[in-house]
Design an enzyme around this catalytic site. Structure first.
Site, PDB file in Angstrom:
ATOM      1  N   GLY A  18      33.385   4.290  27.731  1.00  0.00           N
ATOM      2  CA  GLY A  18      33.056   5.599  27.239  1.00  0.00           C
ATOM      3  C   GLY A  18      32.853   6.687  28.531  1.00  0.00           C
ATOM      4  O   GLY A  18      33.661   6.713  29.338  1.00  0.00           O
ATOM      5  N   ASP A  65      18.973  -2.728  32.297  1.00  0.00           N
ATOM      6  CA  ASP A  65      18.540  -1.766  30.927  1.00  0.00           C
ATOM      7  C   ASP A  65      17.849  -0.706  31.581  1.00  0.00           C
ATOM      8  O   ASP A  65      16.534  -0.810  32.205  1.00  0.00           O
ATOM      9  CB  ASP A  65      17.948  -2.656  29.943  1.00  0.00           C
ATOM     10  CG  ASP A  65      17.602  -1.866  28.711  1.00  0.00           C
ATOM     11  OD1 ASP A  65      17.467  -0.510  28.822  1.00  0.00           O
ATOM     12  OD2 ASP A  65      17.245  -2.737  27.827  1.00  0.00           O
ATOM     13  N   VAL A  66      18.293   0.588  31.485  1.00  0.00           N
ATOM     14  CA  VAL A  66      17.895   1.462  32.231  1.00  0.00           C
ATOM     15  C   VAL A  66      16.266   1.977  31.407  1.00  0.00           C
ATOM     16  O   VAL A  66      15.628   2.844  31.839  1.00  0.00           O
ATOM     17  CB  VAL A  66      18.568   2.888  32.500  1.00  0.00           C
ATOM     18  CG1 VAL A  66      19.650   2.485  33.226  1.00  0.00           C
ATOM     19  CG2 VAL A  66      18.948   3.405  31.070  1.00  0.00           C
ATOM     20  N   ASN A  92      23.415   8.653  32.640  1.00  0.00           N
ATOM     21  CA  ASN A  92      24.245   8.810  31.429  1.00  0.00           C
ATOM     22  C   ASN A  92      24.040   8.119  30.510  1.00  0.00           C
ATOM     23  O   ASN A  92      24.206   8.236  28.985  1.00  0.00           O
ATOM     24  CB  ASN A  92      25.918   8.447  31.933  1.00  0.00           C
ATOM     25  CG  ASN A  92      26.980   8.354  30.959  1.00  0.00           C
ATOM     26  OD1 ASN A  92      27.118   9.322  30.234  1.00  0.00           O
ATOM     27  ND2 ASN A  92      27.019   7.199  30.588  1.00  0.00           N
ATOM     28  N   TYR A 157      17.001  11.426  18.701  1.00  0.00           N
ATOM     29  CA  TYR A 157      18.285  11.835  19.697  1.00  0.00           C
ATOM     30  C   TYR A 157      18.122  13.182  20.347  1.00  0.00           C
ATOM     31  O   TYR A 157      18.188  13.677  21.354  1.00  0.00           O
ATOM     32  CB  TYR A 157      19.282  11.279  19.301  1.00  0.00           C
ATOM     33  CG  TYR A 157      20.647  11.557  20.092  1.00  0.00           C
ATOM     34  CD1 TYR A 157      21.180  10.567  20.942  1.00  0.00           C
ATOM     35  CD2 TYR A 157      21.510  12.695  20.212  1.00  0.00           C
ATOM     36  CE1 TYR A 157      22.143  10.802  21.733  1.00  0.00           C
ATOM     37  CE2 TYR A 157      22.527  13.086  20.777  1.00  0.00           C
ATOM     38  CZ  TYR A 157      22.722  12.018  21.850  1.00  0.00           C
ATOM     39  OH  TYR A 157      24.022  12.310  22.556  1.00  0.00           O
ATOM     40  N   LYS A 161      17.029  14.382  24.046  1.00  0.00           N
ATOM     41  CA  LYS A 161      17.993  14.996  24.871  1.00  0.00           C
ATOM     42  C   LYS A 161      17.439  16.379  25.288  1.00  0.00           C
ATOM     43  O   LYS A 161      17.764  16.729  26.233  1.00  0.00           O
ATOM     44  CB  LYS A 161      19.399  14.904  23.957  1.00  0.00           C
ATOM     45  CG  LYS A 161      20.091  13.698  23.984  1.00  0.00           C
ATOM     46  CD  LYS A 161      20.641  12.908  25.052  1.00  0.00           C
ATOM     47  CE  LYS A 161      21.446  11.794  25.107  1.00  0.00           C
ATOM     48  NZ  LYS A 161      21.919  11.350  26.077  1.00  0.00           N
TER      49      LYS A 161
HETATM   50  P1  NDP Z   1      29.003   4.608  24.945  1.00  0.00           P
HETATM   51  O1  NDP Z   1      28.318   3.902  23.896  1.00  0.00           O
HETATM   52  O2  NDP Z   1      30.613   4.553  24.800  1.00  0.00           O
HETATM   53  O3  NDP Z   1      28.721   4.011  26.216  1.00  0.00           O
HETATM   54  C1  NDP Z   1      27.355   3.621  26.577  1.00  0.00           C
HETATM   55  C2  NDP Z   1      27.396   3.197  27.907  1.00  0.00           C
HETATM   56  O4  NDP Z   1      25.921   3.119  28.343  1.00  0.00           O
HETATM   57  C3  NDP Z   1      27.695   1.900  28.099  1.00  0.00           C
HETATM   58  O5  NDP Z   1      28.298   1.547  29.497  1.00  0.00           O
HETATM   59  C4  NDP Z   1      26.512   0.903  27.830  1.00  0.00           C
HETATM   60  O6  NDP Z   1      26.744  -0.464  28.187  1.00  0.00           O
HETATM   61  C5  NDP Z   1      25.424   1.848  28.445  1.00  0.00           C
HETATM   62  N1  NDP Z   1      24.153   1.483  27.829  1.00  0.00           N
HETATM   63  C6  NDP Z   1      23.537   1.888  26.784  1.00  0.00           C
HETATM   64  N2  NDP Z   1      22.430   1.803  26.694  1.00  0.00           N
HETATM   65  C7  NDP Z   1      22.095   1.328  27.990  1.00  0.00           C
HETATM   66  C8  NDP Z   1      20.675   0.989  28.669  1.00  0.00           C
HETATM   67  N3  NDP Z   1      19.526   0.752  27.836  1.00  0.00           N
HETATM   68  N4  NDP Z   1      20.737   0.566  29.794  1.00  0.00           N
HETATM   69  C9  NDP Z   1      21.918   0.388  30.582  1.00  0.00           C
HETATM   70  N5  NDP Z   1      23.035   0.773  29.907  1.00  0.00           N
HETATM   71  C10 NDP Z   1      22.921   1.245  28.623  1.00  0.00           C
HETATM   72  O7  NDP Z   1      28.474   6.036  25.053  1.00  0.00           O
HETATM   73  P2  NDP Z   1      29.114   7.633  25.310  1.00  0.00           P
HETATM   74  O8  NDP Z   1      30.086   7.294  26.452  1.00  0.00           O
HETATM   75  O9  NDP Z   1      29.788   7.994  23.931  1.00  0.00           O
HETATM   76  O10 NDP Z   1      27.838   8.287  25.663  1.00  0.00           O
HETATM   77  C11 NDP Z   1      27.424   8.451  26.901  1.00  0.00           C
HETATM   78  C12 NDP Z   1      26.148   9.423  26.862  1.00  0.00           C
HETATM   79  O11 NDP Z   1      26.852  10.569  26.707  1.00  0.00           O
HETATM   80  C13 NDP Z   1      25.207   9.170  26.323  1.00  0.00           C
HETATM   81  O12 NDP Z   1      24.013   9.488  26.852  1.00  0.00           O
HETATM   82  C14 NDP Z   1      25.328   9.943  25.044  1.00  0.00           C
HETATM   83  O13 NDP Z   1      24.117  10.382  24.252  1.00  0.00           O
HETATM   84  C15 NDP Z   1      26.089  11.184  25.558  1.00  0.00           C
HETATM   85  N6  NDP Z   1      26.998  11.927  24.649  1.00  0.00           N
HETATM   86  C16 NDP Z   1      27.910  11.431  24.092  1.00  0.00           C
HETATM   87  C17 NDP Z   1      28.794  12.276  23.047  1.00  0.00           C
HETATM   88  C18 NDP Z   1      29.984  11.468  22.448  1.00  0.00           C
HETATM   89  O14 NDP Z   1      30.288  12.155  21.436  1.00  0.00           O
HETATM   90  N7  NDP Z   1      30.253  10.248  22.563  1.00  0.00           N
HETATM   91  C19 NDP Z   1      28.638  13.568  22.957  1.00  0.00           C
HETATM   92  C20 NDP Z   1      27.361  14.061  23.571  1.00  0.00           C
HETATM   93  C21 NDP Z   1      26.577  13.272  24.581  1.00  0.00           C
HETATM   94  P3  NDP Z   1      25.712  -1.530  27.534  1.00  0.00           P
HETATM   95  O15 NDP Z   1      26.087  -1.406  26.034  1.00  0.00           O
HETATM   96  O16 NDP Z   1      26.694  -2.917  28.021  1.00  0.00           O
HETATM   97  O17 NDP Z   1      24.587  -1.441  28.026  1.00  0.00           O
END
Ligand code: NDP
Length: 263
Positions: A18, A65-66, A92, A157, A161
């Site tokens: 992402g 896990d952040v 992120n 959420y 945020k």
């Molecule tokens: P994805 O679900 O595509 O990717 C999320 C990433 O974060 C993955 O690498 C996942 O890996 C990691 N992740 C999730 N939870 C944890 C955790 N607890 N600890 C460490 N790593 C974690 O998300 P997006 O790219 O869509 O979103 C990224 C950010 O952008 C988020 O904060 C989201 O709220 C924000 N955002 C997204 C939008 C969208 O439309 N996509 C719009 C607005 C904001 P793994 O699961 O292996 O931990």
């Protein structure tokens, strides 16, 4: 335009897919060494190998896990051991939610607080002194348009945020005397694999295709009439992380295809 980023070190949370992956790749393309973290170790190390091979930079994958304080310590120590510190932090990692305020238990609120707010607090607290020792740095927090313009199905959420945006503003004031610029990015609709998976699930066995489902969401919300690609968000983020954005401090930048209705 030379962004002046070559040789810097960045920490990108949620860097395995992402937006986080696109930003890690975008930084690597500018010659930045990257530490990426996520929970799924196999996906993370696969992505790390690919970035290393494609861009020739050093890539440190750290399973973490952040939302867990001890994992933040592990991440910071790994970054310190590999790079001696960092110049850029992109907070992120995060995810959407679905609940009602009356129905959600304390534990769910607490989890999202840890994930969206405390992760940024803890990483900033640990990495800022290391940035100062290197002559300054950049912290960019990835919030969401939902911090300002909430979606009804995900109050937790939206609230967490919004808290991240205020944290970012306060941190910017505290850290700019130390040469660290802090800003927030508020994306709108970004077409990540997760959105595609959800669309596939929701349209299973229905006349509407998953692509049509996503298009309908874009048509309903974003005047531009489409989702952003993760790379469109990453280009903006990489610029903000660069010295070319040297006067950008304490601001919130919407990259939302016109979705925000008021400012
Ligand atoms: P994805 O679900 O595509 O990717 C999320 C990433 O974060 C993955 O690498 C996942 O890996 C990691 N992740 C999730 N939870 C944890 C955790 N607890 N600890 C460490 N790593 C974690 O998300 P997006 O790219 O869509 O979103 C990224 C950010 O952008 C988020 O904060 C989201 O709220 C924000 N955002 C997204 C939008 C969208 O439309 N996509 C719009 C607005 C904001 P793994 O699961 O292996 O931990």
């Amino acid at each position: 335009m030379d962004l002046g980023l070559s040789g810097k070190v960045a920490v990108v949370t949620g860097g395995s897919v992402g937006i986080g992956l696109a930003v890690a790749r975008g930084l690597a393309a500018e010659g930045v060494h990257v530490a990426i973290c996520a929970r799924d170790h196999a996906r993370l190390t696969g992505v790390a190998d690919a970035i290393r091979q494609e861009f020739g930079v050093r890539v440190l994958p750290v399973q973490a896990d952040v939302a867990v304080a001890g994992d933040i310590d592990t991440l910071v120590e790994a970054v310190r051991a590999e790079f001696g510190g960092a110049d850029i932090l992109f907070n992120n990692a995060g995810t959407g939610s679905e609940e009602t305020i009356l129905g959600a238990p304390d534990e769910k609120w607490q989890h999202y607080w840890e994930l969206h707010v405390m992760a940024a607090v803890r990483l900033s607290r640990a990495l800022a002194p290391l940035m100062t020792a290197r002559g300054g740095g950049v912290i960019l927090n990835n919030a969401s348009i939902c911090a300002t313009q909430p979606l009804g199905y995900e109050p937790i959420y939206n609230v967490t945020k919004a808290a991240l945006v205020m944290f970012s503003k306060c941190l910017a004031t505290e850290l700019i005397p130390h040469g660290i610029r802090v800003n927030t990015l508020n994306p709108g609709l970004v077409r990540t694999p997760d959105w595609e998976k959800t669309a596939r699930l929701l349209t299973e066995g229905k006349a509407q295709t998953w692509e049509e489902y996503l298009q309908a969401i874009a048509d309903e919300n974003a005047p531009i009439g489409r989702f952003a690609t993760p790379e469109e968000i990453a280009d903006f983020a990489v610029f903000l992380c660069s010295p070319r954005a040297s006067y950008a401090v304490g601001s919130t930048y919407y990259v939302d295809g016109g979705w925000l209705r008021v400012t």
